[in-house]
Design a protein around this motif. Sequence first.
Motif, short mmCIF file in Angstrom:
data_model
loop_
_atom_site.label_atom_id
_atom_site.label_comp_id
_atom_site.label_asym_id
_atom_site.label_seq_id
_atom_site.Cartn_x
_atom_site.Cartn_y
_atom_site.Cartn_z
N GLY A 83 5.36 -1.66 12.48
CA GLY A 83 6.76 -1.54 12.06
C GLY A 83 6.83 -1.04 10.63
N VAL A 84 7.79 -0.15 10.37
CA VAL A 84 8.03 0.32 9.00
C VAL A 84 9.46 -0.09 8.67
N TYR A 85 9.61 -1.01 7.71
CA TYR A 85 10.91 -1.63 7.49
C TYR A 85 11.44 -1.43 6.08
N SER A 86 12.77 -1.56 5.96
CA SER A 86 13.40 -1.68 4.65
C SER A 86 14.57 -2.64 4.79
N LEU A 87 15.00 -3.21 3.66
CA LEU A 87 16.10 -4.18 3.70
C LEU A 87 17.44 -3.46 3.76
N THR A 88 18.38 -4.07 4.45
CA THR A 88 19.74 -3.53 4.46
C THR A 88 20.40 -3.89 3.13
N ASP A 127 -1.73 3.14 -13.53
CA ASP A 127 -1.43 3.80 -14.81
C ASP A 127 -2.33 5.00 -15.01
N ARG A 128 -3.62 4.80 -14.68
CA ARG A 128 -4.60 5.85 -14.91
C ARG A 128 -4.27 7.09 -14.08
N TYR A 129 -3.87 6.88 -12.82
CA TYR A 129 -3.59 8.02 -11.94
C TYR A 129 -2.10 8.31 -11.80
N ASP A 130 -1.29 7.62 -12.61
CA ASP A 130 0.15 7.85 -12.61
C ASP A 130 0.75 7.68 -11.21
N LEU A 131 0.47 6.53 -10.61
CA LEU A 131 0.90 6.28 -9.23
C LEU A 131 2.06 5.29 -9.19
N LEU A 132 3.07 5.65 -8.44
CA LEU A 132 4.21 4.75 -8.23
C LEU A 132 3.92 3.82 -7.07
N THR A 133 4.52 2.63 -7.11
CA THR A 133 4.41 1.72 -5.97
C THR A 133 5.52 2.06 -4.98
N LEU A 134 5.13 2.51 -3.80
CA LEU A 134 6.14 2.93 -2.81
C LEU A 134 6.44 1.85 -1.79
N GLY A 135 5.59 0.81 -1.76
CA GLY A 135 5.79 -0.26 -0.80
C GLY A 135 4.49 -0.99 -0.56
N TRP A 136 4.42 -1.70 0.54
CA TRP A 136 3.21 -2.48 0.83
C TRP A 136 2.97 -2.52 2.32
N ILE A 137 1.76 -2.94 2.68
CA ILE A 137 1.37 -2.98 4.09
C ILE A 137 0.61 -4.28 4.32
N LEU A 153 13.93 -3.80 -5.10
CA LEU A 153 14.76 -3.93 -6.29
C LEU A 153 14.36 -2.87 -7.32
N LEU A 154 13.06 -2.63 -7.37
CA LEU A 154 12.51 -1.67 -8.33
C LEU A 154 12.66 -0.24 -7.83
N LEU A 155 12.45 -0.06 -6.55
CA LEU A 155 12.54 1.27 -5.94
C LEU A 155 13.34 1.12 -4.65
N PRO A 156 14.58 1.61 -4.62
CA PRO A 156 15.44 1.42 -3.44
C PRO A 156 14.82 1.99 -2.17
N ASP A 157 13.89 2.94 -2.31
CA ASP A 157 13.28 3.58 -1.14
C ASP A 157 12.03 2.84 -0.65
N ALA A 158 11.66 1.75 -1.32
CA ALA A 158 10.40 1.06 -0.99
C ALA A 158 10.39 0.57 0.46
N ILE A 159 9.20 0.61 1.07
CA ILE A 159 9.09 0.23 2.47
C ILE A 159 8.03 -0.85 2.67
N ALA A 160 8.17 -1.59 3.78
CA ALA A 160 7.17 -2.60 4.16
C ALA A 160 6.61 -2.20 5.52
N VAL A 161 5.29 -2.04 5.58
CA VAL A 161 4.65 -1.68 6.85
C VAL A 161 3.94 -2.92 7.38
N VAL A 162 4.18 -3.24 8.66
CA VAL A 162 3.48 -4.37 9.28
C VAL A 162 2.68 -3.84 10.47
N VAL A 163 1.40 -4.22 10.53
CA VAL A 163 0.55 -3.80 11.64
C VAL A 163 0.15 -5.05 12.42
N ALA A 164 0.42 -5.04 13.73
CA ALA A 164 0.09 -6.17 14.60
C ALA A 164 -0.89 -5.70 15.66
#
Length: 357
Positions: free
Chosen positions: A306-311, A255-265, A288-299
């Motif tokens: 991997g950088v993923y999104s749901l179909t 809120d303080r920095y006006d940042l959107l949640t774009l995804g998670w890692i 659901l909140l942001l159709p462009d949201a992504i999930a990053v997985v590091v192994a």
Amino acid sequence: MYYQSGREMLRMARIYQDEGALESAYFLFLRYITLFLEKILMHPGHKEVSKEVRHEATKSLKSIIPIAEELKKILEVTYQQDYEEWLKQEELLKEERKRKEEEEAEQKKRAEQQPIGGDGMKIPADGYSPPPSSKGLLDDGISYDFLQAPTTKTPTIDRQDTQYSSCRNLLNYTNDMSLKPSSCVRRVVLPSALIPRFMSLAEKNTKANKETCGVLAGKLAQNCLRMTHLLLPQQEGGPDSCITRNEELLFDYQDRYDLLTLGWIHTHPSQTAFLSSVDLHTHSSYQLLLPDAIAVVVAPKHQQRGVYSLTEHGMRFLTACHQQGFHTHPSEPPLYKEASHVEFSEEGALEVADFRR
Ligand SMILES: [Zn+2]
Ligand SMILES: [Zn+2]
């Protein structure tokens, strides 16, 4: 949780409104209003939420309803104009068709009256003939382009038709939470420092075979989502899980920095890069909140990322699946894919806010 995603929804709606994407803004405001009026007030846990938080939500609800109504009015006028324009085009097409038919009938009549080979026009075997009266039409002040119209105009009209129906769908809004503000995803730009930086922040956990997770936050500008901040919430990692705590700290920071949640890692300390059933359910609430949201997985062990999104199928399927913990999902059709709307860029700094310390 509802209250937090509500904040995210409003943040997004205001950005859409500022960018002039009124349809998307209206849609999110509506979703927010529905969420509070129907889902939260009837939710069994809603009494446990602190008075201040509820008061805050009710206050913002009161300020949002008039904005949404205003947006609706503007959109209705736009749709009405679109519709009238569409009707006008239809009318023009109809007239044109009628004129053509009359012309053809006229030609046929002439062909019948005058024997072929005389002074009259020859009708080719395929029945086509240049319009004999086109010059007369031109003299009447109707441009030649207009005569050409049926072939060039038809696709435009088709597009307007579908546009018109999609607008109608929006106005007849239902409580379908899986509806998206827009079906086309925006470009997401990640700083290339993200992966090495996150890996080094996770290293201690990775060595102990514990997962680490973080939130990708950033800004929307010129229809492009640019990640600027990596936020690491307080957390407890296991070999195949990561439980976060005190997430309010993160939301306050955003809120303080006006940042959107774009995804998670998150890391998979010993496994390969993929999305587990638990990961998929976690990610569906982001998307659901942001159709462009992504999930990053590091192994790290397998040197994979991997950088993923749901179909679309995945979104529908997961919203309907109410199983918890690790469980199996059918593998076909695929529930998620490598996200194609993401790119890594050398430009732009990466800020890290580590709340674990
Ligand atoms: Zn995972
Ligand atoms: Zn499931």
